[in-house]
Design a protein around this motif. Structure first.
Motif, mmCIF file in Angstrom:
data_model
loop_
_atom_site.group_PDB
_atom_site.id
_atom_site.type_symbol
_atom_site.label_atom_id
_atom_site.label_comp_id
_atom_site.label_asym_id
_atom_site.label_seq_id
_atom_site.Cartn_x
_atom_site.Cartn_y
_atom_site.Cartn_z
ATOM 1 N N GLN A 1 -7.275 1.666 -5.474
ATOM 2 C CA GLN A 1 -7.349 2.904 -4.710
ATOM 3 C C GLN A 1 -8.315 2.824 -3.976
ATOM 4 N N HIS A 2 -8.734 2.464 -2.681
ATOM 5 C CA HIS A 2 -9.282 2.987 -1.451
ATOM 6 C C HIS A 2 -9.646 4.492 -0.807
ATOM 7 N N VAL A 3 -10.558 4.589 -0.880
ATOM 8 C CA VAL A 3 -10.966 5.614 -0.365
ATOM 9 C C VAL A 3 -11.606 5.589 1.116
ATOM 10 N N PHE A 4 -10.843 6.760 2.217
ATOM 11 C CA PHE A 4 -11.194 6.879 3.425
ATOM 12 C C PHE A 4 -12.464 8.152 3.263
ATOM 13 N N ALA A 5 -12.845 8.504 4.568
ATOM 14 C CA ALA A 5 -13.927 8.712 5.152
ATOM 15 C C ALA A 5 -13.570 10.402 5.479
ATOM 16 N N ASN A 6 -12.649 10.850 5.430
ATOM 17 C CA ASN A 6 -12.365 11.703 4.722
ATOM 18 C C ASN A 6 -12.109 12.518 3.169
ATOM 19 N N VAL B 1 -5.121 13.423 -5.599
ATOM 20 C CA VAL B 1 -3.987 12.722 -6.090
ATOM 21 C C VAL B 1 -4.621 11.602 -7.113
ATOM 22 N N GLU B 2 -4.298 11.724 -8.154
ATOM 23 C CA GLU B 2 -4.711 10.456 -9.032
ATOM 24 C C GLU B 2 -3.359 9.488 -9.541
ATOM 25 N N LEU B 3 -3.698 8.831 -9.238
ATOM 26 C CA LEU B 3 -2.551 7.442 -10.258
ATOM 27 C C LEU B 3 -2.487 7.620 -11.633
ATOM 28 N N ARG B 4 -1.351 7.567 -12.204
ATOM 29 C CA ARG B 4 -1.481 7.689 -13.273
ATOM 30 C C ARG B 4 -0.816 6.495 -13.859
ATOM 31 N N TYR C 1 0.729 -0.978 0.374
ATOM 32 C CA TYR C 1 -0.293 -0.082 0.037
ATOM 33 C C TYR C 1 1.081 1.154 0.178
ATOM 34 N N VAL C 2 0.181 2.552 -0.460
ATOM 35 C CA VAL C 2 0.896 3.919 -0.710
ATOM 36 C C VAL C 2 0.260 4.753 -0.190
ATOM 37 N N GLY C 3 0.510 5.111 0.162
ATOM 38 C CA GLY C 3 -0.212 6.963 0.889
ATOM 39 C C GLY C 3 0.375 7.188 1.578
#
Length: 906
Positions: free
Chosen positions: A435-440, A409-412, A401-403
């Protein structure tokens, strides 16, 4: 109008006593009108009108704002907006706020109480012709005008004052021209601090705005004009505007001295806190004694009460020199934004606080309301991405995982060892990118890459261990500006997953058959056959065959790759050594030493007395040239030879051949050898060369013919041999290694060995030529002392079997016929691990003696008891000591032997 301002001043004490009531009744009316689009919202906030557009309307589009002036729309360029009291703030995603001063240009003003603002928004999508318009009309009511109001917006300074002029009885009342001229603002004198005068038109052309309303004089200036100047007030940089307005009226010339000072700095960033400092006393504005009677903060132009401030963590305080607004970085009223200075990931935080202060003057009529809209953006804060390696090697895939990244930000793309792939191409190749998006709204990206792909570098640091290395570079872009940055990741995983190739082999009467089963590395190895690399030419000669899992060769025993070990009367023992090795690390992956007997007649005896003998070069004489060999008569040389064989043909009565007569036959015997002769000066006569002897024998039946008559007569009893006694000799020796070819001599003792180092023992029945005798080891044990019966002792062999109570069991080795062993039954070989006697974790003594009871059996007699063979008398029961001391046997002969000492090398 003048009477109105004076009346307001005369009642200020009473009014300030009722400040709470005034605040409740005199605030701007929140007159919010429905707008033609659901993405628009207009509201009134004190002396401003605010229009909000959400990102659904403006994102990715060009926005133009026009102001309604009567029946016409005027395009608000950036310079005109600053001159006329309009400002606009837009975040990178299109969320936009437009502010309009209620005293601004093109605002319908009714008695400085009711204000109408009309705007047209033009949103250009893809082309100038693709435009969407939105008309906005908003009416606001505001009556809480202070005698002096100062507004600091993001792009302009505005000051207004009640038209209570500073009357001058001197010539200033003398108005140039006739009294019939229209009244209004005549000229403006700026103080920079040197005076600089302009007529109204010149000031307007310079970007300033000056006007009068029903009760007020209004002046507006953009920042950084020629007639403004900078001044530090209590350490806070401020931009200052000082101007005198000359207003023509029917009753004379009135002069209004106005001043505005707006902060351009004063922000401190400490850890996760923003501290905004505003001077407690803004000296360019305030003269004489003043009192700060009201102080409020807000966000985006809207006031917050104490409960709202506390809920957000805002803090408003005052010192002798400053009013301080403290805002936690990350407050929900602001927003984060990604940046990539020097192609490194950073973030900023932006928020727009508002500060509203009311100062009351003790001896003047210049009570002042001071309002600042002050957008704040933190310096770029480095946020290097972290890498979370969640690889489980047994799953045979990398997982990482990278973050963490903001939502802009978009991974191209991802750069692998084989090239650059987009996210779509990576997923198509089987590399799972998500891509894993959090609540914030923040997110991380995950990547899965199987070990068995071409983008993984594989290396073997050990024979059975594979190191898998994944090197990737993630390519990111920041939206909407499309700025880029990269993050490199290198991961390693170790897995003991190597399956080594295995070699097996068999023989027939002519050839070796070798098969290699490939391991997990496939055919990434080299093969050596008899010390020669298996080149394509050699593989073809050896009839190589292969598929995806196996390969095989057929090697004649006479090939140069084989080694001749031993010659017998009718056979030859040849050995083929095969190695499989890694050409990079030079590790031996597998080996096979295959020895077989092949039929070979070395001697042929012809009836005419001719003898043919074939001499063979064996491994023990590696430097032998077969052409050097001769018969006993050294003049008898080979008739033919090569590097491995020599052929002799001679008559039975020549070349030093001897003849021996027996009862019915006669034997002719000669010897092929390498004879040393220093006088010849030949290179092969060096005495360091090993001895070579090959006996050549031919048996001929005696040429005699007789007629014999006989008849059979029954015997009364079978003949028996007389029983007699004789001395038999046995010896026990310690070999240097498992080949049992070399042994320690007497001068080598005591022999030193490390703990658990193998000890190779050989027991031999010597000075006996009887092939019917067999040697059996009955019991063997170790002691500290030389005496056989001393204590303590440790069993090694019990009842002819390896003692099972030892974790490091004794191992018997098979004895085969070779150049030293002619009768294997007269030998016994076993190995054990070096050990020491200990008591309470202390070594009692570093020396060990080994003792054995052995039995010599006659193999022609019926086998019973221990003579059935080594470890074949399985019926014996009891403890090891009972079996060792109480063993009875019917064997023909028993012997005892001891050996030692062997010293533990510490």
């Amino acid at each position: 109008l003048l009477l109105h301002c004076f009346m307001w001043q005369s009642k200020k004490i009473l009014l300030w006593n009722l400040i709470v009531a005034l605040f409740a009744s005199g605030q701007a009316w929140p007159n919010i009108s429905p707008q033609p689009s659901s993405g628009l919202k207009a509201d009134c906030i004190a002396n401003l009108m605010r229009l909000t557009l959400d990102e659904a309307l403006a994102v990715g589009n060009q926005l133009e704002v026009e102001a309604l002036n009567g029946t016409q729309y005027i395009l608000l360029t950036p310079s005109l907006a600053a001159q006329c009291g309009y400002s606009m703030e837009s975040d990178p995603w299109g969320n936009t706020r437009i502010y309009a001063s209620l005293l601004g240009c093109f605002v319908q003003n009714k008695d400085d109480k009711i204000f109408g603002v009309g705007l047209k928004l033009k949103i250009y999508r893809h082309s100038p012709s693709d435009v969407v318009s939105h008309d906005v009309a908003q009416t606001c009511s505001y009556t809480r005008w202070a005698p002096r109001e100062v507004l600091c917006d993001r792009n302009y300074m505005e000051i207004s004052t009640c038209m209570a002029p500073q009357a001058d009885d001197s010539q200033l009342n003398t108005i140039p021209g006739t009294f019939e001229e229209v009244s209004g603002i005549w000229k403006m004198t700026f103080f920079t601090p040197e005076p600089m005068s302009m007529v109204l038109k010149e000031a307007q052309q310079a970007g300033y705005s000056a006007m009068t309303t029903a009760t007020r004089v209004v002046v507006r200036s953009p920042y950084n004009t020629a007639e403004t100047y900078s001044e530090a007030v209590a350490g806070v940089p401020m931009e200052v505007l000082k101007v005198s307005i000359y207003h023509k009226a029917h009753d004379g010339l009135n002069v209004f001295n106005l001043a505005a000072a707006c902060p351009t700095g004063g922000v401190l960033f400490t850890g996760d806190l923003i501290s905004w400092h505003v001077p407690h006393r803004v000296t360019p504005l305030l003269d004489g004694r003043i009192r700060l009677v009201e102080m409020n903060m807000g966000i985006d132009g809207l006031r917050l009460d104490s409960a709202q401030m506390a809920a957000r963590g805002y803090y408003l305080s005052i010192t002798d020199f400053h009013i301080i607004v403290e805002i936690p970085i990350g407050s929900p009223d602001g927003y984060y934004k990604s940046h990539s200075p020097a192609f490194q990931y950073h973030i900023t935080y932006t928020i727009e606080p508002m500060l509203e202060v009311f100062w009351m003057a003790d001896q003047t009529q210049q009570d002042t309301r001071y309002k600042i809209l002050f957008p704040i953006t933190t310096p770029p804060m480095p946020r290097p991405p972290y890498t979370d390696d969640r690889t489980v090697p047994e799953m045979r895939e990398f997982k990482l995982y990278v973050g963490i990244f903001l939502h802009d930000v978009e991974l191209r793309n991802i750069t692998f060892a084989t090239g650059v792939l987009t996210v779509e191409e990576s997923n198509a190749r089987g590399f799972t990118v998500q891509q894993h998006v959090f609540a914030n709204g923040s997110s991380v990206f995950s990547l899965k890459v199987p070990f068995d792909t071409d983008v993984i570098f594989k290396h073997n640091p050990q024979v059975l261990v594979t190191t898998y290395t994944l090197s990737v570079v993630f390519g990111f872009v920041i939206l909407p500006e499309e700025s880029s940055f990269a993050h490199a990741v290198k991961l390693q995983a170790y897995l003991q997953d190597v399956v080594l190739p295995t070699l097996t082999g068999t023989c027939d009467q002519d050839q070796f058959y070798i098969t290699v089963k490939y391991g997990s590395q496939g055919t990434n190895f080299k093969t050596m056959v008899g010390g020669l690399d298996l080149t394509p030419e050699l593989a073809e000669a050896y009839k190589f065959k292969g598929n995806a899992t196996h390969g095989s060769i057929e090697v004649p025993y006479t090939a140069t790759s084989s080694a001749f070990e031993l010659i017998t009367a009718n056979s030859i023992r040849a050995r083929l050594d095969v190695l499989v090795w890694d050409p990079i690390t030079n590790w031996i992956l597998s080996d096979l030493f295959l020895a077989c007997y092949f039929p070979l007649t070395t001697t042929r005896c012809y009836p005419n007395g001719t003898i043919s003998a074939l001499a063979v070069k064996v491994e023990s004489v590696p430097n032998l040239d077969p052409s050097w060999l001769t018969l006993k008569d050294q003049s008898c040389m080979p008739v033919s030879s090569n590097d491995r064989f020599a052929q002799f043909i001679f008559n039975a009565d020549s070349c030093g051949t001897t003849r021996t007569f027996f009862d019915h036959y006669m034997m002719y015997e000669n010897e092929i050898g390498l004879y040393y002769n220093a006088e010849k000066g030949l290179t092969h006569t060096s005495p360091v060369d090993p001895e070579y002897r090959q006996i050549v024998s031919c048996y001929y039946v005696v040429n005699d013919t007789q007629t014999i008559a006989f008849h059979a007569k029954s015997r009364l009893y079978e003949p028996k041999a007389e029983i007699s006694s004789g001395q038999m000799t046995v010896q026990m020796r310690l070999a240097t290694d498992s080949s049992y070819q070399e042994f320690y001599e007497a001068e080598d003792y005591p022999v030193k060995k490390y703990l658990r180092e193998p000890l190779y023992f050989e027991v031999e029945l010597v000075q006996s030529t009887d092939p019917h005798l067999a040697l059996i080891l009955d019991n063997c044990w170790a002691t500290l002392q030389k005496e056989r019966t001393s204590l303590p002792s440790w069993d090694i062999i019990v009842a002819s079997c390896a003692y099972s109570g030892d974790g490091y069991a004794t191992v018997f080795s098979t004895v085969s016929v070779d150049d030293r062993v002619s009768v294997p039954s007269r030998y016994k070989r076993f190995s054990m691990k070096m050990f020491a006697f200990i008591q309470e974790d202390q070594v009692l003594k570093h020396e060990v003696y080994v003792h054995c009871d052995l039995v010599i059996c006659d193999t022609t007699s019926p086998a019973e008891g221990i003579c059935q063979g080594q470890c074949s008398n399985l019926a014996v029961k009891g403890t090891p000591t009972q079996m060792r001391r109480g063993q009875s046997t019917t064997s023909t002969y028993q012997k005892q032997i001891s050996f030692g000492p062997i010293t533990l090398n510490s």
